[in-house]
Design a protein around this motif. Structure first.
Motif: not given
Lengths: 117, 112
Positions: B73-96
């Motif tokens: 298991q790669s917890y670093i990769l998990f954290c990276m994708h968690l941050f990415n999903a949150t931050l990109q989701g924020r930009l998506l919500i901003r656009r919507l």
């Protein structure tokens, strides 16, 4: 965690009209009820979204995001060649991702807007 | 002591998964995705691509699960994708949110 997906997998596999090869595919370790099936599709989604964005005006293209997509695509293309086993579909996926990113950057460069946000 | 410490460091530098190899830099460059989303914190919503943001949120959500299902298991990769999903989701919500306000402005405009 809740065991829903394995139960769904068993339920779908129990349908009578599936031929043997389909049942084998449904129950396989990299089948459609596992994450290993959907992650390469998600990566293809990035290339498809980029191709869709090619018809949009260049001002809407995010330079930094395309740089990241292109660089990640190129590096993972190389990474896919050095891991074992080699998965050529993943090589193609990452290569396409890099190419679409580079093309978007080229579009911006053609209109002199590469460094504008 | 110093030579042992430098030995560990240089052993890592020259190892098969060290900073001289693609094995190291490929996961590192994955971190550029959330860093890009942080840099674009206040990006003009008119210049955010809805489709690309949707895809990046789905991509990171799926890879979060993948990072925990691979062996090891790669917890670093998990954290990276968690941050990415949150931050990109924020930009998506901003656009919507912006699209919704634009639509509302058109509907509220008095017709002459």
């Amino acid at each position: 965690m809740f065991g829903i997906v394995p139960k769904l997998q068993q339920y779908v596999c129990a349908w009578n009209f599936w031929p043997a090869f389909m049942k084998k595919f449904i129950m396989s370790e990299k089948g459609p009820f596992t994450i290993f099936f959907w992650t390469p599709l998600a990566k293809w989604g990035i290339s498809i979204a980029n191709i869709g964005d090619m018809r949009k005006p260049v001002e809407q293209v995010n330079t930094l995001q395309q740089c990241v997509i292109a660089w990640t695509g190129l590096l993972f293309t190389r990474w896919c060649f050095i891991i074992r086993p080699r998965v050529y579909s993943l090589v193609l996926c990452n290569f396409c991702m890099a190419q679409t990113g580079l093309y978007q950057l080229y579009r911006k460069h053609q209109q002199g807007k590469l460094f504008t946000r | 002591m110093a030579s042992k410490a430098s030995g560990i460091f240089w052993t890592w530098v020259h190892s098969s998964t060290g900073p001289k190899t693609t094995h190291f830099w490929a996961p590192v460059c994955n971190w550029f995705f959330p860093i890009q989303a942080l840099y674009d914190w206040n990006r003009d919503p008119a210049k955010i691509s809805k489709e690309m943001q949707c895809v990046l949120v789905c991509y990171s959500s799926l890879f979060m699960r993948w990072a925990l299902r691979i062996s090891p298991q790669s917890y670093i990769l998990f954290c990276m994708h968690l941050f990415n999903a949150t931050l990109q989701g924020r930009l998506l919500i901003r656009r919507l949110t912006w699209e919704s306000s634009q639509q509302k402005a058109i509907e509220d405009k008095p017709t002459n």
